[in-house]
Each structure stands twice: as structure tokens, then as C-alpha cells.
Design a protein around this motif. Sequence first.
Motif, mmCIF file in Angstrom:
data_model
loop_
_atom_site.group_PDB
_atom_site.id
_atom_site.type_symbol
_atom_site.label_atom_id
_atom_site.label_comp_id
_atom_site.label_asym_id
_atom_site.label_seq_id
_atom_site.Cartn_x
_atom_site.Cartn_y
_atom_site.Cartn_z
ATOM 1 N N ARG A 12 28.894 35.843 -15.285
ATOM 2 C CA ARG A 12 28.610 35.853 -13.846
ATOM 3 C C ARG A 12 29.876 36.201 -13.073
ATOM 4 N N TRP A 144 17.693 25.860 1.043
ATOM 5 C CA TRP A 144 16.315 25.788 0.581
ATOM 6 C C TRP A 144 15.457 24.941 1.533
ATOM 7 N N GLU A 255 23.066 26.529 -10.069
ATOM 8 C CA GLU A 255 22.107 27.604 -10.376
ATOM 9 C C GLU A 255 21.176 27.875 -9.190
ATOM 10 N N LYS A 256 20.800 26.810 -8.485
ATOM 11 C CA LYS A 256 19.900 26.976 -7.338
ATOM 12 C C LYS A 256 20.623 27.658 -6.180
ATOM 13 N N ASN A 259 20.914 31.311 -7.148
ATOM 14 C CA ASN A 259 19.647 32.021 -6.963
ATOM 15 C C ASN A 259 19.475 32.443 -5.514
ATOM 16 N N ARG A 262 21.812 35.402 -4.582
ATOM 17 C CA ARG A 262 21.434 36.705 -5.135
ATOM 18 C C ARG A 262 20.013 37.127 -4.732
ATOM 19 N N THR A 263 19.436 36.461 -3.755
ATOM 20 C CA THR A 263 18.133 36.893 -3.239
ATOM 21 C C THR A 263 18.363 38.067 -2.296
ATOM 22 N N ALA A 279 15.073 37.237 -5.642
ATOM 23 C CA ALA A 279 16.329 37.090 -6.380
ATOM 24 C C ALA A 279 16.450 38.202 -7.419
ATOM 25 N N GLU A 281 16.595 39.663 -10.690
ATOM 26 C CA GLU A 281 16.167 39.317 -12.042
ATOM 27 C C GLU A 281 15.793 40.598 -12.781
ATOM 28 N N ARG A 330 25.033 39.142 -11.736
ATOM 29 C CA ARG A 330 24.251 37.949 -12.115
ATOM 30 C C ARG A 330 24.676 37.461 -13.481
#
Length: 339
Positions: A12, A144, A255-256, A259, A262-263, A279, A281, A330
Motif C-alpha cells: 500500500r 462513515w 482498513e475502513k 476504503n 480510495r473511494t 472504492a 477494487e 491500494r
Amino acid sequence: MIKLPTVLAFDRNLEPSDGVMFSGNWKDIDNEKSWQPIPLFDRRNRAVKSNFKQEVLENEEELQKQIAEANLSWGDDASLKHGQDTLRLSFSLRIVAGLQTPTACNNTEFESRINEVISAYVKSNMMILAERYAYNIANGRFLWRNRVGAEQIKIRVSGKGLNEIIEFNAYDYSLAQTTSDNAKVKHLAEAIQAGFTGEEIIILKIDAFAKLGGSQRVWPSQEMVLNASKGEKSRHLFSLNDVQGVDNVAAVHCEKIGNALRTIDDWYPDYEKTKKPIAIEAYGSVTQRGVAYRSARNDFKTLLLKWLDPEKSASLTDTDKHFVVAMLIRGGVFGEGES
């Protein structure tokens, strides 16, 4: 024909820490000493059942019997302290250079080619991705559920690579978008770009303040618990120990946070229908919707191999390249492996 090596991995390049949750008052944002860690506590409820199997629904006697039974709930919870109205979420973010170099690769020709192609991108296009990561810091996406319904949200960014504290009003930056012409966003993006290119060592400190209301509940990350025994605690929230001498402090997984940062993928085919960035992926997977938005024609590995092939690279769009590089940032294990 270029093929993926059996061993191929990238580290990463956006490294957030876990986020720690503090309680305080909006009027005390500038007073560092007024913020107290939020400890988790147990909540036990006698709730009502609302979900039944079809065979139970078709049997009135059994349905009435199960409805009368208590649905006992036991789990972790967290909230602002009594008399306080604002959540502060704090974490650090390290920007790591060298994304063009695999961590592991057992094919020297492939490694040389990917280094050549991605190095050229980093020199000429890195600002495009840096602005998107900066935008997701400015809008507080990493809060979030704590972002929903907040009266006010302020984001402060400081640290190595910035000569001043940058402050954002998160509601000025819509979650439906990924970029902004705002000068402060661009200033932050310049620092992130410098980290990716290796011009500077960039370590940012990010503090988000969300005015939620007096003693309101806050939402740490939830831990995954497999096969919990009946009658045991069923809801486990993420916590950290020894935060200002306090243990079991509510927190958000790194990690959250990653995420959320990287959205930035609004390049996937169905974006015009959803109008929601997703995100980064490999296959555009969004588990909450049970959908993978990128098929075998525009997934990460297909686009990467096309880009590395001199005969096919001209057919790649700029947005395809942005997506591929964002996937390298990522990180992950991408080798084909031997079956």
C-alpha cells in the motif's frame, strides 16, 4: 503476449493509522486538553423479534409463540460523554513513494516493463489521483455513519509536508463527487503528490470534528465475530488500549479509513446510472450492494496487461490508466499462481 508473473505483489502507498474517537464540545475545538477518549460500554436490551422463517409465518400458533419470546441483545456500544456534543476522530496518514516497484515479482522482464510504464505515469499524471484522495479527506468520508446527520463537520489537516494547518467544512464537498477546484484541496493534493513521487516524506495528521448533539451515540468499527455462542455478546466494537491512559477506547479500523480514502472510482461503466463513486477494487466489488461493477473487459488485471503490451496500450483510455495506478496504490497480491 505479456502474462502476469506467478508472483506479483505491491505494498500500500496510502497508509492510514487506526482512528481514535474522542468526546468534547464544539466550542472547545481549539483546546487540545478538553478532548477525552470515548470508552466502550456494554448495552443489554430486551428487544422484539422481527425476523421469522417462512414456515413459522405460515403457522399462526408457532408465530405467536415466537413473537412472545424476548429477543435478548448484548453488545458493545459507545457515545459522547454526558453534556458533550462533538465527536473528534483522529488518525495519521503516511504517503509512501515507489508505487512503480513491486514488492515481489519473479519475472525480471515484467518488473522492468511495469516500472517503466508506471514511472512515466507518476511523473506526468500523479496529481489527478492526489486530488481525489485529498477530496476524500476534505469531505470527511472516512467518518462513515458518524457523518450522517451531523450539524457541522470540520476537518483539520496538519503535519510533515504542509507549512500550515488546512481546514475544511466537510459539507462543502459532496460525497457524490470526487474532485474540486478549491485551492485548499489542491494545496493538500500537492503534498500528497510529493509523497507519491518521493520529493518529500509526507505524514499527515487528520482531525475530524462532527457536532452530533448532546450525548449522542457514535459509531466505531464493528469487529467480525464468527460462530458466536448463543447467549454470549453478539456485537463487538473495535477498541484501542492506553489512549491517554484509558483502555477499551472506541476506534475505527485503518482498513475502513483506507476504503473511504480510495473511494474515487467514478470511471466504472455504471457510474452514470448510480452517480456514486466506489472504492478502488480489482473487479469494482461493492459488498454492501452485492455487485461487481467491473467485468473481465475492464478489471484491473486485463487493463494492466493491455497497458504493458506495446501493441495494445494505445487502446487504453486515460481513465483506465488512472484506475490501474490507483489499484497499485491500494496494493495487493496479483500473481496468477500455479494451480
